[in-house]
Each structure stands twice: as C-alpha cells, then as structure tokens.
Design an enzyme around this catalytic site. Structure first.
Site, short mmCIF file in Angstrom:
data_model
loop_
_atom_site.label_atom_id
_atom_site.label_comp_id
_atom_site.label_asym_id
_atom_site.label_seq_id
_atom_site.Cartn_x
_atom_site.Cartn_y
_atom_site.Cartn_z
CG HIS A 68 -0.22 0.28 2.49
ND1 HIS A 68 0.62 -0.63 3.09
CD2 HIS A 68 -0.19 1.39 3.27
CE1 HIS A 68 1.12 -0.11 4.19
NE2 HIS A 68 0.65 1.12 4.32
CG HIS A 83 0.02 5.78 3.06
ND1 HIS A 83 -1.31 5.44 3.07
CD2 HIS A 83 0.61 5.09 4.07
CE1 HIS A 83 -1.52 4.58 4.06
NE2 HIS A 83 -0.37 4.36 4.68
#
Length: 163
Positions: A68, A83
């Site tokens: 992620h 992110h």
C-alpha cells in the site's frame, strides 16, 4: 567559516505527480496522521487513473509488504512516501500491483505500481493518496500546487529544497 561561502546551494528539485487526479492540501486528508503532518509535509492526490509513477529521479527505499506504500529517495537524499489510500494496510496487498522492489533505480515518470482505486474504494477504504516528505528536518517543500487536476508522470506538484 569559509565553508558556507563555497557551499553549493541545492537547486529546487521538482516533484512530479505520481498519480493522475486532483491535488489537494494535506490538511484535507481525512486522517489526522496525515492532515496534522505527523509524518511530514506534503500534498495528496484523489486518483482518477490506476497507474502510479515515480515522482522523482532516485531509488526505491522500501516497498511495504502490504503493497500500500512505497518510499523513494532522491539523488540529493530527500525521502518521499507515496501512501496509496487510507487504512489500506488492512487490505494485505489486495488492489495493488507493485512494479518495483527495494533498491530499484527510478526516473521521473517511470511506472512503479498500479493502484486499483475502484476496487479499494469498493472494499470501503479511502483512496486519497498522501505524498509525504519524510525527512523534513533536512529538506522542505515549496510551491505546492493544490486544488488542481494533475497528470501522473508529467505535471509538477511541488518542489524540494534544502532546509
């Protein structure tokens, strides 16, 4: 005394958008860790395309095991975190296809990941993607281009300078 006279001033390093979408101020991210800049300064992008590009020339420092997030280091030493989404660590990699690994040398605009933001959204997660300067004690961000549409791998979204 004379060292500072001859010290080369760092030219601002331009950071390209890692995603196509809308650039927003970090304060608009609905997560206090990012909006209150606990991890560092930056901007966020609400994605409209799945391709993720390297925003800088440098090296991949860390691809998180849950896929992620990716951190990169510029040639000057600034470290950036991409992110993808919020609380997406809980998806354990679902919705992410990483195209690089730790230590991969990258250039601005190189594809580094695919972020299936539609799938991530359908799984109940926010897709807004913070781009954070991690070592703000050494570098600072300037000329942040927020509240505009941006093209991943092409448009400049901010600049990094020495602190």
């Amino acid at each position: 005394m004379f060292k500072s006279l001859f010290k080369k001033k760092m030219e601002p390093e331009q950071v390209q958008a890692p995603l196509t979408g809308k650039v927003v101020a970090l304060e608009e991210v609905p997560d206090p860790v990012f909006s209150q800049k606990m991890m560092g300064d930056g901007v966020a992008i609400i994605p409209s395309d799945k391709q993720v590009y390297s925003p800088v020339d440098g090296e991949v420092v860390n691809v998180f095991p849950t896929k992620h997030a990716i951190s990169l280091r510029t040639k000057a030493g600034a470290e950036l975190l991409i992110h993808m989404g919020l609380e997406t660590v809980e998806l354990k990699g679902e919705g992410f296809n990483i195209l690089v690994q730790d230590g991969t040398k990258v250039s601005k605009g190189d594809p580094i990941a695919e972020f299936d933001f539609e799938k991530v959204s359908s799984l109940g997660k926010e897709v807004i993607t913070p781009i954070i300067l991690l070592n703000g004690e050494q570098f600072k961000l300037e000329n942040k281009h927020t509240h505009q549409s941006t093209t991943g791998g092409k448009d400049i979204i901010m600049e990094i300078t020495k602190a």
